[in-house]
Design an enzyme around this catalytic site. Structure first.
Site, PDB file in Angstrom:
ATOM      1  N   PRO A   1      -3.661  12.805   1.200  1.00 31.41           N
ATOM      2  CA  PRO A   1      -4.289  11.479   1.245  1.00 31.41           C
ATOM      3  C   PRO A   1      -3.265  10.351   1.155  1.00 31.41           C
ATOM      4  O   PRO A   1      -2.273  10.460   0.431  1.00 31.41           O
ATOM      5  CB  PRO A   1      -5.187  11.468   0.005  1.00 31.41           C
ATOM      6  CG  PRO A   1      -5.360  12.890  -0.372  1.00 31.41           C
ATOM      7  CD  PRO A   1      -4.132  13.608   0.089  1.00 31.41           C
ATOM      8  N   THR A   2      -3.552   9.261   1.870  1.00 34.51           N
ATOM      9  CA  THR A   2      -2.720   8.058   1.802  1.00 34.51           C
ATOM     10  C   THR A   2      -2.746   7.515   0.389  1.00 34.51           C
ATOM     11  O   THR A   2      -3.810   7.341  -0.194  1.00 34.51           O
ATOM     12  CB  THR A   2      -3.263   6.988   2.774  1.00 34.51           C
ATOM     13  OG1 THR A   2      -3.240   7.517   4.079  1.00 34.51           O
ATOM     14  CG2 THR A   2      -2.421   5.733   2.714  1.00 34.51           C
ATOM     15  N   GLY A   3      -1.560   7.263  -0.168  1.00 31.01           N
ATOM     16  CA  GLY A   3      -1.497   6.681  -1.498  1.00 31.01           C
ATOM     17  C   GLY A   3      -1.780   7.665  -2.600  1.00 31.01           C
ATOM     18  O   GLY A   3      -1.996   7.285  -3.744  1.00 31.01           O
ATOM     19  N   CYS A   4      -1.804   8.941  -2.250  1.00 30.94           N
ATOM     20  CA  CYS A   4      -2.082   9.969  -3.246  1.00 30.94           C
ATOM     21  C   CYS A   4      -0.909  10.092  -4.200  1.00 30.94           C
ATOM     22  O   CYS A   4       0.244  10.095  -3.788  1.00 30.94           O
ATOM     23  CB  CYS A   4      -2.318  11.300  -2.535  1.00 30.94           C
ATOM     24  SG  CYS A   4      -1.917  12.740  -3.497  1.00 30.94           S
ATOM     25  N   VAL A   5      -1.214  10.164  -5.504  1.00 30.23           N
ATOM     26  CA  VAL A   5      -0.122  10.283  -6.472  1.00 30.23           C
ATOM     27  C   VAL A   5      -0.111  11.673  -7.111  1.00 30.23           C
ATOM     28  O   VAL A   5      -1.115  12.353  -7.115  1.00 30.23           O
ATOM     29  CB  VAL A   5      -0.219   9.207  -7.572  1.00 30.23           C
ATOM     30  CG1 VAL A   5       0.327   7.897  -7.059  1.00 30.23           C
ATOM     31  CG2 VAL A   5      -1.640   9.026  -8.061  1.00 30.23           C
TER      32      VAL A   5
END
Lengths: 102, 110, 144
Positions: free
Chosen positions: B106-110
């Site tokens: 996912p985009t921006g997944c941390v």
């Protein structure tokens, strides 16, 4: 709450410079740099667009970019203030926000 | 780096995400899950299927808080919390559930 | 209200505007902007998007990228409501100049949590003068 707008594209190649001039709010200033400076030369097809806003808005040009393109302060439309990199920083600091027109 | 499914070789990146998301199948999901030490239960499938539907519609994997909000609407509050999702996917729903669902990280997944 | 919520409430929320002026696919700007917007949504700021000049093409309905071999990211704009990004300002003059009208744009809705989840349009058509005012009303302006 004035904005410093920066433009780095020639108005003869892209619409950014022209679009910027159409979105100025009261008190806003424009700093022109890189290829944008070719739009500041007097007697061009774009000079009228600049004249239309220069009464109400400060226009600045980044000196090193003028120099690089062989443009002298006398070549420019009236009302343009030439700044160096330090002046660029001061302008950013003096305004509430900076908006880049890419 | 590959998964093996019925004699076929399926490529994945260094983190286990499918290189080509179009090759995903339920069977492949089971194999990816096994790699993640997860036994797929109906509750796991609810999340995985939801992620696939979301991706199909919007072309992104949802952020966790978006996932939680959507699960709440669809399945009720008891299935909509970070805790519930972490119980199903201990290493994180974004990391594990998206991987099992065959979606990109996912985009921006941390 | 719990202590946690109070702490969150007192955090400074800034107004961020993402300015989109380029058509999708020819350059990476539109996609990069969208990705940054999605990432920034995690920080609970007051986010608006501006679409002007060729940027209005990012929201045009019926994009089909199959034959150019690129990912069609236009459906992702319809997910922005899930991320509480519900203010998409589109400049009317930019549409007019390009022979476009609001009807040529995708329908992008969000559910208003404070109004019994009523569906409302995220796209707001504004004049050039209104767009200038939107820009002047921000804490941070990011251009793509």
């Amino acid at each position: 709450m004035p904005t410093l707008h920066t433009v780095n594209k020639s108005p003869f190649e892209r619409t950014a410079f022209g679009s910027c001039l159409k979105h100025l709010a009261a008190g806003d200033a424009v700093l022109v740099l890189e290829d944008g400076v070719v739009g500041l030369r007097k007697a061009t097809a774009f000079a009228g667009d600049l004249d239309a806003v220069s009464g109400d808005h400060k226009l600045y040009a980044l000196g090193p970019d003028l120099d690089a393109r062989g443009l002298k302060p006398d070549d420019l439309v009236s009302g343009v203030t030439v700044v160096d990199y330090g002046g660029f920083v001061d302008l950013v600091a003096e305004h509430d926000r900076t908006q880049a027109w890419l | 780096m590959t998964y093996q499914l019925n004699g076929a070789t399926i490529e994945h990146d260094e983190e286990g995400y499918l290189t080509d998301i179009s090759v995903w199948s339920n069977d492949l999901a089971e194999i990816i899950a096994k790699d993640e030490n997860i036994d797929m239960t109906p509750e796991h499938w609810e999340v995985v299927n939801f992620l696939r539907e979301y991706y199909d519609e919007y072309q992104i994997a949802p952020a966790i808080r978006v996932l939680v909000k959507a699960l709440k609407k669809k399945y009720g509050p008891e299935k909509a919390s970070n805790k519930y999702l972490y119980e199903l996917f201990p290493y994180g729903p974004a990391k594990q559930a998206c991987k099992i669902a065959g979606l990109p990280k996912p985009t921006g997944c941390v | 209200m719990s202590m946690d919520e109070q702490t969150i409430d007192t955090e400074v929320v800034k107004k961020f505007l993402y300015v989109n002026r380029k058509a999708p696919y020819g350059t990476i700007y539109a996609l990069e902007s969208l990705e940054v917007v999605l990432i920034s949504a995690a920080f609970d700021q007051d986010v608006s998007l501006a679409f002007l000049d060729d940027g209005v093409y990012q929201l045009v309905d019926g994009q089909d990228t199959k034959a150019i071999g690129m990912k069609n990211f236009s459906p992702t704009y319809r997910a922005l409501g899930d991320y509480e990004i519900t203010k998409l300002f589109v400049e009317k003059e930019s549409l007019d100049e390009r022979g476009l009208t609001e009807d040529d744009l995708m329908e992008i809705m969000y559910e208003d949590e404070d109004d019994d989840w009523a569906e409302k349009p995220s796209i707001r058509i504004v004049s050039r003068t209104e767009m200038a005012a939107v820009m002047a009303d921000q804490d941070v302006v990011l251009s793509f």
